[in-house]
Write a protein that holds these residues in place. Structure first.
Motif, short mmCIF file in Angstrom:
data_model
loop_
_atom_site.label_atom_id
_atom_site.label_comp_id
_atom_site.label_asym_id
_atom_site.label_seq_id
_atom_site.Cartn_x
_atom_site.Cartn_y
_atom_site.Cartn_z
N ARG A 80 1.18 5.31 0.02
CA ARG A 80 0.42 6.51 0.39
C ARG A 80 1.25 7.76 0.11
O ARG A 80 2.46 7.76 0.28
CB ARG A 80 0.05 6.47 1.86
CG ARG A 80 -0.92 5.35 2.20
CD ARG A 80 -1.37 5.43 3.64
NE ARG A 80 -2.35 4.41 3.93
CZ ARG A 80 -3.67 4.62 3.87
NH1 ARG A 80 -4.13 5.79 3.53
NH2 ARG A 80 -4.50 3.64 4.15
N ASP A 81 0.55 8.83 -0.30
CA ASP A 81 1.23 10.09 -0.57
C ASP A 81 1.46 10.85 0.73
O ASP A 81 1.21 10.34 1.82
CB ASP A 81 0.46 10.92 -1.60
CG ASP A 81 -0.89 11.42 -1.09
OD1 ASP A 81 -1.25 11.11 0.06
OD2 ASP A 81 -1.56 12.13 -1.85
N GLU B 225 0.86 -1.18 0.00
CA GLU B 225 0.00 0.00 0.00
C GLU B 225 0.89 1.24 0.00
O GLU B 225 1.67 1.44 0.93
CB GLU B 225 -0.88 -0.03 1.24
CG GLU B 225 -1.97 0.99 1.24
CD GLU B 225 -2.91 0.79 2.41
OE1 GLU B 225 -2.59 1.32 3.50
OE2 GLU B 225 -3.93 0.11 2.24
N GLY C 39 -1.67 11.10 2.85
CA GLY C 39 -2.23 9.84 3.31
C GLY C 39 -3.16 9.18 2.33
O GLY C 39 -3.74 8.14 2.62
N ASN C 40 -3.33 9.76 1.14
CA ASN C 40 -4.16 9.15 0.10
C ASN C 40 -3.44 7.93 -0.49
O ASN C 40 -2.24 7.95 -0.68
CB ASN C 40 -4.44 10.14 -1.03
CG ASN C 40 -5.19 11.34 -0.55
OD1 ASN C 40 -6.07 11.25 0.29
ND2 ASN C 40 -4.85 12.50 -1.08
N ILE C 41 -4.19 6.89 -0.79
CA ILE C 41 -3.62 5.69 -1.40
C ILE C 41 -3.38 5.95 -2.88
O ILE C 41 -4.26 6.41 -3.59
CB ILE C 41 -4.54 4.48 -1.20
CG1 ILE C 41 -4.66 4.17 0.29
CG2 ILE C 41 -4.02 3.27 -1.96
CD1 ILE C 41 -5.62 3.05 0.62
N ARG D 236 1.60 14.61 -3.80
CA ARG D 236 0.21 14.62 -3.35
C ARG D 236 -0.66 14.19 -4.53
O ARG D 236 -0.48 14.68 -5.66
CB ARG D 236 -0.20 16.01 -2.88
CG ARG D 236 -1.62 16.09 -2.36
CD ARG D 236 -2.00 17.47 -1.93
NE ARG D 236 -2.01 18.32 -3.14
CZ ARG D 236 -1.52 19.55 -3.18
NH1 ARG D 236 -0.98 20.09 -2.12
NH2 ARG D 236 -1.58 20.25 -4.30
N LYS D 237 -1.60 13.30 -4.29
CA LYS D 237 -2.49 12.82 -5.33
C LYS D 237 -3.36 13.96 -5.83
O LYS D 237 -3.84 14.78 -5.06
CB LYS D 237 -3.36 11.69 -4.81
CG LYS D 237 -4.20 11.01 -5.84
CD LYS D 237 -4.91 9.83 -5.23
CE LYS D 237 -5.74 9.10 -6.27
NZ LYS D 237 -6.37 7.91 -5.68
#
Length: 100
Positions: A34-35, A32, A38-40, A98-99
């Motif tokens: 994460r950026d 997993e 905290g976005n996957i 960051r997504k």
């Protein structure tokens, strides 16, 4: 009665159906990523840089806010592979993106 083979799971100490044990191991192998927020992240996502990054070997600095399109996950929880104009084989740390 089911004709499915049972396999001994050393972690739990239980006998489990082979298909259930295979699914359990596949889920454990999935990394997993994460950026910074905290976005996957997933393959094909677009990300934005959250700080200026100096690219070693390219003599170039990627500025904060630069959009990186179509990332690929490497299997490492903190690294993503991506393309950017003029830079081949660019690998970024997930903590600096960051997504979008």
């Amino acid at each position: 009665m089911s004709d499915e083979d049972y396999v001994y799971d050393e972690e739990s100490g239980d006998w489990l159906p082979a298909s259930e044990l295979a699914a359990k191991r596949a889920a454990a192998d999935k990394v997993e990523v994460r950026d910074a927020v905290g976005n996957i992240l997933q393959d094909g996502d677009q990300v934005t840089l959250i700080k200026d990054l100096t690219v070693k070997g390219a003599g170039q600095t990627l500025k904060q806010g630069t959009l990186i399109k179509s990332i690929r996950l490497t299997g490492d929880a903190q690294e993503i592979d991506c393309r950017f104009d003029g830079i081949k084989g660019l690998v970024l740390r997930a903590e600096f993106v960051r997504k979008r």
